[in-house]
Design a protein around this motif. Structure first.
Motif, PDB file in Angstrom:
ATOM      1  N   ARG A 266      55.205   4.397  27.847  1.00  0.00           N
ATOM      2  CA  ARG A 266      55.640   3.426  26.737  1.00  0.00           C
ATOM      3  C   ARG A 266      57.209   3.375  26.415  1.00  0.00           C
ATOM      4  O   ARG A 266      57.803   1.758  26.447  1.00  0.00           O
ATOM      5  CB  ARG A 266      54.778   3.577  25.804  1.00  0.00           C
TER       6      ARG A 266
ATOM      7  N   PHE B  17      52.853 -10.408   9.070  1.00  0.00           N
ATOM      8  CA  PHE B  17      52.995 -12.225   9.287  1.00  0.00           C
ATOM      9  C   PHE B  17      51.706 -11.733   8.639  1.00  0.00           C
ATOM     10  O   PHE B  17      51.444 -11.425   8.448  1.00  0.00           O
ATOM     11  CB  PHE B  17      52.730 -12.569  10.712  1.00  0.00           C
TER      12      PHE B  17
ATOM     13  N   ASP C 241      46.755  -7.909  22.780  1.00  0.00           N
ATOM     14  CA  ASP C 241      46.016  -7.392  22.416  1.00  0.00           C
ATOM     15  C   ASP C 241      45.232  -8.589  21.476  1.00  0.00           C
ATOM     16  O   ASP C 241      44.503  -8.457  21.149  1.00  0.00           O
ATOM     17  CB  ASP C 241      45.867  -6.204  21.739  1.00  0.00           C
TER      18      ASP C 241
ATOM     19  N   GLY D 256      42.929   1.188  32.022  1.00  0.00           N
ATOM     20  CA  GLY D 256      44.558   1.297  31.748  1.00  0.00           C
ATOM     21  C   GLY D 256      45.021  -0.589  31.739  1.00  0.00           C
ATOM     22  O   GLY D 256      46.345  -0.205  32.536  1.00  0.00           O
TER      23      GLY D 256
HETATM   24  C1  LIG Z   1      44.414   5.315  24.151  1.00  0.00           C
HETATM   25  C2  LIG Z   1      44.931   4.019  24.303  1.00  0.00           C
HETATM   26  C3  LIG Z   1      45.593   3.791  25.641  1.00  0.00           C
HETATM   27  C4  LIG Z   1      46.223   2.437  26.499  1.00  0.00           C
HETATM   28  N1  LIG Z   1      46.341   3.053  27.741  1.00  0.00           N
HETATM   29  C5  LIG Z   1      46.694   1.927  28.434  1.00  0.00           C
HETATM   30  C6  LIG Z   1      47.446   1.799  29.539  1.00  0.00           C
HETATM   31  O1  LIG Z   1      47.198   3.276  30.204  1.00  0.00           O
HETATM   32  N2  LIG Z   1      47.686   1.295  30.714  1.00  0.00           N
HETATM   33  C7  LIG Z   1      48.194   0.033  29.699  1.00  0.00           C
HETATM   34  O2  LIG Z   1      48.344  -1.317  30.312  1.00  0.00           O
HETATM   35  N3  LIG Z   1      47.388  -0.159  28.700  1.00  0.00           N
HETATM   36  C8  LIG Z   1      47.094   0.542  27.905  1.00  0.00           C
HETATM   37  N4  LIG Z   1      46.800   0.790  26.366  1.00  0.00           N
HETATM   38  C9  LIG Z   1      46.262  -0.914  25.999  1.00  0.00           C
HETATM   39  C10 LIG Z   1      47.772  -1.143  25.267  1.00  0.00           C
HETATM   40  O3  LIG Z   1      48.075   0.136  24.528  1.00  0.00           O
HETATM   41  C11 LIG Z   1      47.465  -2.339  24.738  1.00  0.00           C
HETATM   42  O4  LIG Z   1      46.627  -3.306  25.400  1.00  0.00           O
HETATM   43  C12 LIG Z   1      49.054  -3.203  24.136  1.00  0.00           C
HETATM   44  O5  LIG Z   1      50.028  -2.076  23.554  1.00  0.00           O
HETATM   45  C13 LIG Z   1      48.936  -4.542  23.432  1.00  0.00           C
HETATM   46  O6  LIG Z   1      50.543  -4.430  23.249  1.00  0.00           O
HETATM   47  P1  LIG Z   1      50.434  -5.688  22.254  1.00  0.00           P
HETATM   48  O7  LIG Z   1      51.861  -6.126  22.349  1.00  0.00           O
HETATM   49  O8  LIG Z   1      49.387  -6.803  22.670  1.00  0.00           O
HETATM   50  O9  LIG Z   1      50.381  -4.930  20.982  1.00  0.00           O
HETATM   51  P2  LIG Z   1      50.567  -4.173  20.173  1.00  0.00           P
HETATM   52  O10 LIG Z   1      51.651  -2.960  21.210  1.00  0.00           O
HETATM   53  O11 LIG Z   1      50.020  -3.486  19.322  1.00  0.00           O
HETATM   54  O12 LIG Z   1      51.493  -4.691  19.719  1.00  0.00           O
HETATM   55  C14 LIG Z   1      51.694  -5.486  18.568  1.00  0.00           C
HETATM   56  C15 LIG Z   1      53.183  -5.614  17.652  1.00  0.00           C
HETATM   57  O13 LIG Z   1      52.942  -6.070  16.537  1.00  0.00           O
HETATM   58  C16 LIG Z   1      53.212  -5.062  15.327  1.00  0.00           C
HETATM   59  N5  LIG Z   1      52.746  -6.414  14.121  1.00  0.00           N
HETATM   60  C17 LIG Z   1      50.902  -6.286  13.708  1.00  0.00           C
HETATM   61  N6  LIG Z   1      50.229  -6.886  12.521  1.00  0.00           N
HETATM   62  C18 LIG Z   1      51.644  -7.612  12.344  1.00  0.00           C
HETATM   63  C19 LIG Z   1      52.213  -8.545  11.363  1.00  0.00           C
HETATM   64  N7  LIG Z   1      51.236  -9.012   9.985  1.00  0.00           N
HETATM   65  N8  LIG Z   1      53.618  -9.051  11.337  1.00  0.00           N
HETATM   66  C20 LIG Z   1      53.887  -8.390  12.144  1.00  0.00           C
HETATM   67  N9  LIG Z   1      53.294  -8.266  13.767  1.00  0.00           N
HETATM   68  C21 LIG Z   1      52.701  -7.147  13.275  1.00  0.00           C
HETATM   69  C22 LIG Z   1      52.703  -4.237  15.363  1.00  0.00           C
HETATM   70  O14 LIG Z   1      53.360  -3.145  14.927  1.00  0.00           O
HETATM   71  C23 LIG Z   1      53.891  -4.207  16.604  1.00  0.00           C
HETATM   72  O15 LIG Z   1      54.824  -4.094  17.460  1.00  0.00           O
HETATM   73  C24 LIG Z   1      45.860   1.811  25.953  1.00  0.00           C
HETATM   74  C25 LIG Z   1      45.115   1.756  24.739  1.00  0.00           C
HETATM   75  C26 LIG Z   1      44.874   2.472  23.787  1.00  0.00           C
HETATM   76  C27 LIG Z   1      44.852   2.700  22.311  1.00  0.00           C
END
Ligand SMILES: Cc1cc2nc3c(=O)[nH]c(=O)nc-3n(C[C@H](O)[C@H](O)[C@H](O)COP(=O)(O)OP(=O)(O)OC[C@H]3O[C@@H](n4cnc5c(N)ncnc54)[C@H](O)[C@@H]3O)c2cc1C
Length: 296
Positions: A16, A38, A197, A207
């Motif tokens: 990551r 936010f 997410d 994954g």
């Molecule tokens: C144990 C585990 C294993 C995983 N393994 C895999 C894998 O092998 N392969 C894969 O593809 N995915 C995997 N995932 C899923 C993956 O981690 C997530 O789907 C991915 O990180 C989603 O990305 P995102 O940018 O949507 O959210 P996030 O990575 O959660 O980023 C969200 C961002 O928003 C910020 N944020 C939150 N609230 C606010 C707010 N109010 N204001 C401003 N900023 C805010 C946070 O600080 C963060 O920086 C796994 C998840 C887990 C829990």
């Protein structure tokens, strides 16, 4: 076992932190503002006014809520529907010790009763592994030494499982509870949409969470290029992405539950069925063909 080169696009294990570094390098300087949580948005004509918890606010052309599992943007769009706990935490580790005979070109998983272990290579010199064990959300074992706990659980499993755990530093072992959301098609309104997410939290069975966030970004950029207004682009993106990721959320939830069956008889039946089927059939039945063969 899934062979990483059997689909049109080969699977790639990536740390990551490496992905974050690569993405950040593509951004112009000074465009990331930290400590701006936010709070709310308001649509004013063709603009979106976004306010933050630190009291500041900005007016912008559009808002893409990519604020993860507890998304405040999603909450404003869909109301407060807390993610549901899956019944198991995941432990993850990365080690530089590559056990003899480790296949770099496969992603593998081994399934027991209410627990599983798997892994894949990251480049040529690191191995990523994960372990799942059915546990309550508020687990009294949470504060225990997690490496010893895993060695107790998986120490007598086949090689290289005990070696991988033993070779990983205690401080490099992460533990997180797993959650998902039921599909909800209300991803946006006007010049606001969701991504990653925030839009489609899914169980980590395949994954695919981060992979689907990247696919979202790809499709969204295409839609923005094809449409003259942001609201039209956002609606096209949502219509294009929702059916696929909703299916993936459901598949991940269903298969995730089957792979964590606690009943020994059911677990043996599952394992026997998967082991007697040819690889192609088990990939089809577990949905792996559909997931890894998908083209965004
Ligand atoms: C144990 C585990 C294993 C995983 N393994 C895999 C894998 O092998 N392969 C894969 O593809 N995915 C995997 N995932 C899923 C993956 O981690 C997530 O789907 C991915 O990180 C989603 O990305 P995102 O940018 O949507 O959210 P996030 O990575 O959660 O980023 C969200 C961002 O928003 C910020 N944020 C939150 N609230 C606010 C707010 N109010 N204001 C401003 N900023 C805010 C946070 O600080 C963060 O920086 C796994 C998840 C887990 C829990």
């Amino acid at each position: 076992r899934t062979w990483v080169n059997q689909y049109a696009t080969p699977a790639l294990g990536m740390h990551r932190a490496d992905l974050h570094t690569l993405l950040r390098q593509q951004l112009p300087p000074n465009c990331i503002h930290l400590n701006c949580n936010f709070k709310r948005y308001e649509q004013v004509g063709q603009k979106v006014c976004v306010s933050f918890e630190n009291g500041s606010s900005i007016e912008c052309d559009g808002l893409i809520g990519a604020d993860g599992i507890h998304s405040n943007v999603r909450q404003q769009l869909q109301g407060n529907t807390p993610p549901r706990y899956h019944g198991y935490p995941i432990w993850r580790g990365v080690t530089h010790t590559v056990p003899p005979g480790f296949h770099h070109e496969e992603i593998w998983g081994t399934y027991g009763t209410g627990q599983q272990f798997g892994g894949c290579a990251i480049g040529s010199d690191r191995i990523y592994w994960f372990a799942l064990v059915n546990r309550p959300e508020q687990d009294p074992e949470m504060m225990d030494d997690q490496k010893s706990l895993l060695l107790d659980r998986f120490g007598n499993w086949h090689e290289p499982i005990p070696d991988l755990i033993a070779a990983t530093n205690q401080t490099d072992i992460l533990r997180h509870n797993t959650y998902d959301c039921r599909p909800n098609s209300r991803w946006g309104e006007g010049n606001v949409t969701l991504l990653g997410d925030a839009a489609h939290l899914m169980a980590p069975t395949y994954g695919q969470g981060a992979c689907q966030a990247l696919e979202d970004a790809l499709v969204l950029s295409r839609c923005v290029a094809q449409n003259s207004t942001l609201s039209a682009a956002f609606r096209q993106y949502e219509q294009c992405r929702f059916p696929w990721v909703a299916k993936l959320q459901q598949l991940s939830h269903q298969l995730g539950s089957v792979m964590q069956w606690q009943n020994p008889l059911l677990a043996q039946l599952r394992n026997a069925s998967l082991s007697i089927l040819p690889d192609g059939w088990s990939d089809y039945l577990t949905g792996i063909n559909a997931v890894f063969g998908h083209q965004a």
